[in-house]
Scaffold this motif. Sequence first.
Motif, short mmCIF file in Angstrom:
data_model
loop_
_atom_site.label_atom_id
_atom_site.label_comp_id
_atom_site.label_asym_id
_atom_site.label_seq_id
_atom_site.Cartn_x
_atom_site.Cartn_y
_atom_site.Cartn_z
N CYS A 112 -27.50 4.28 -16.87
CA CYS A 112 -28.11 5.36 -17.64
C CYS A 112 -28.62 4.70 -18.90
CB CYS A 112 -27.10 6.47 -17.99
SG CYS A 112 -27.87 7.71 -19.05
N CYS A 115 -27.84 7.03 -22.19
CA CYS A 115 -26.50 7.25 -22.71
C CYS A 115 -25.47 6.78 -21.68
CB CYS A 115 -26.30 8.70 -23.11
SG CYS A 115 -26.92 9.91 -21.91
N SER A 116 -24.86 7.69 -20.98
CA SER A 116 -23.79 7.27 -20.09
C SER A 116 -23.65 8.19 -18.88
CB SER A 116 -22.46 7.24 -20.86
OG SER A 116 -22.22 8.53 -21.38
N CYS A 117 -24.76 8.80 -18.44
CA CYS A 117 -24.69 9.72 -17.31
C CYS A 117 -24.16 8.97 -16.09
CB CYS A 117 -26.06 10.31 -17.02
SG CYS A 117 -26.69 11.25 -18.42
FE FE Z 1 -26.65 9.46 -19.91
#
Ligand code: FE
Length: 211
Positions: A112, A115-117
């Motif tokens: 991602c 961010c951190s999906c």
């Molecule tokens: Fe994300």
Amino acid sequence: MTDGGDHGDHHEEHGSELSEMQLRVRALETVLAEKGYLDPAALDLMIEAYETRIGPHNGARVVARAWIDAAFRSALIEDATKAVQSFGLINRVGDHLIAVENTPTLHNMIVCTLCSCYPWEVLGLPPVWYKSAPYRSRAVNDPRGVLADFGLTLAPDTQIRVWDSTAETRFIVLPMRPAGTDGWSEEKLAALVTRDCMIGTGLPKQPNEVA
Ligand code: FE
């Protein structure tokens, strides 16, 4: 916590074993519950789910099933969100899961960049490195270099495809079934499936790596 660093850990000085972050979370939770925004019982259920039921063992079952069941594999590639529902996993509203399949000439990897999906329902909580800026930028610019850092060297003619997750779309890599596993049960196969091989930064274990 702003304790004097020289004097070691002063967490107990206020008569509490909780860290400052834990105290803040507790205070926030209390306020939200008092105002009726939050049902403490529902919150407890969610926390319990993330602590006990959710994790990469779910994704491992999905992959192992796809390896032994051609119809399930097709359903997974067709619509992974729908296919994993048969496992009774917690499906986050709005998430759309896509399974991408490795072949001898194509290796898939997920990131991602924003961010951190991450596909929580099949992989649990993301590893720290997945959220790090170096992984997020280099996975796109230099995927082969990132794979090398993970100890993974692919054949030079293997194409690497990087999938960028978003808030709505999550990916799981369907790795290739290791050779020498003919006749293995779904459970035994699932033990070969690592979290990293479902992110694409690793490969499944080899048969001789499991008992
Ligand atoms: Fe994300």
